[in-house]
Design a protein around this motif. Structure first.
Motif, PDB file in Angstrom:
ATOM      1  N   THR A  90      -3.329  46.004  15.378  1.00  0.00           N
ATOM      2  CA  THR A  90      -3.062  46.669  16.647  1.00  0.00           C
ATOM      3  C   THR A  90      -3.956  47.890  16.704  1.00  0.00           C
ATOM      4  OG1 THR A  90      -1.387  48.401  16.404  1.00  0.00           O
ATOM      5  CG2 THR A  90      -0.652  46.186  16.105  1.00  0.00           C
ATOM      6  N   LEU A 148      -4.563  42.966  18.630  1.00  0.00           N
ATOM      7  CA  LEU A 148      -3.716  43.378  19.741  1.00  0.00           C
ATOM      8  C   LEU A 148      -4.072  44.792  20.153  1.00  0.00           C
ATOM      9  CD1 LEU A 148      -2.169  40.943  18.533  1.00  0.00           C
ATOM     10  CD2 LEU A 148      -0.081  42.243  18.834  1.00  0.00           C
ATOM     11  N   SER A 178       1.415  41.317  24.096  1.00  0.00           N
ATOM     12  CA  SER A 178       0.428  40.394  23.530  1.00  0.00           C
ATOM     13  C   SER A 178       1.052  39.463  22.508  1.00  0.00           C
ATOM     14  CB  SER A 178      -0.716  41.184  22.893  1.00  0.00           C
ATOM     15  OG  SER A 178      -1.447  41.865  23.873  1.00  0.00           O
TER      16      SER A 178
END
Length: 180
Positions: free
Chosen positions: A70, A129, A139
Motif C-alpha cells: 500500500t 494498492l 482496492s
C-alpha cells in the motif's frame, strides 16, 4: 491450511513516525477476514531498492502466496512502488490492477491516477494498492473474491523444467487445491 500473505506499507512519513499507517492494518484485516494468514507486515520509506529487496525476500525465501503493498502508487516523484514491483515481476496480471482502479473510480475520479500493478513472481501474487486507507480498502475488496483462487492456481502450478513441455496445471489439480 491458510494461504500466507504479507502486507508492506510504503510511506516516507510513516517510516519516520510522522504519520500513522491505517492502510496496512485495513488490508491485513480484510485478508484475515478472507482466510489468509498475514504472516509478514512491514513499513518502508519510498526507496525503490528497499521495496524490491523486501518483495523478493517475501516471495523467494518466505514463500508467501500473496504480497500486497500500500502506498507509493501516485504521481509524486518519490512514488516508486510500481517500479520496484515491476523490477521483480515474472509477468503482469493487468486485469487485477484494472479491477482495483475501476472500483476506486466509483468513489473518486482520482483513482485513475493510481499506477499500481498486479503480477506474479514465482508462485507469489503481487498487488500494489493506494496508500490511503479508503483507497486500499476499496482496492482489496474489489479483488478479494478472486485472490484465493489465483493463489491456489499459482501454488498448484508445476515447477517448470527446461524441455519438459508440461508446465500447465490441470483442472483436477486446481480443484484439489494447493499441495500440502
Amino acid at each position: 491450511m491458510p494461504l500466507r500473505a504479507g502486507v508492506l506499507t510504503v510511506s516516507d512519513a510513516g517510516s519516520r513516525g510522522e504519520r500513522e499507517d491505517t492502510a496496512g492494518p485495513a488490508v491485513a484485516s480484510a485478508l484475515a477476514g478472507a482466510g489468509f494468514e498475514v504472516a509478514e507486515r512491514a513499513l518502508l520509506p519510498d526507496e525503490e531498492a528497499e521495496i524490491a529487496a523486501l518483495i523478493e525476500r517475501w516471495c523467494d525465501r518466505e514463500e508467501l502466496a500473496l504480497v500486497v503493498t500500500t502506498g507509493g502508487t501516485g504521481l509524486a516523484p518519490r512514488d516508486r512502488t510500481p517500479e520496484a514491483t515491476a523490477a521483480v515481476l515474472d509477468y503482469p496480471v493487468p486485469g487485477l490492477a484494472e479491477a482495483m482502479r475501476a472500483a476506486g473510480r466509483a468513489s473518486t475520479p482520482f483513482a485513475s491516477l493510481s499506477r499500481g500493478l498486479a503480477g506474479v513472481r514465482g508462485r507469489t501474487l503481487l498487488l500494489n494498492l493506494p496508500g490511503s486507507e479508503r483507497g486500499a480498502r476499496e482496492s482489496i475488496e474489489a479483488v478479494l473474491g478472486v485472490l484465493r483462487h489465483a493463489c491456489q492456481q499459482l501454488a498448484a502450478r508445476r515447477a517448470r523444467t527446461p524441455g519438459d513441455g508440461d508446465s500447465d496445471t490441470t483442472h483436477a489439480e486446481l480443484a484439489a487445491g494447493p499441495p500440502e
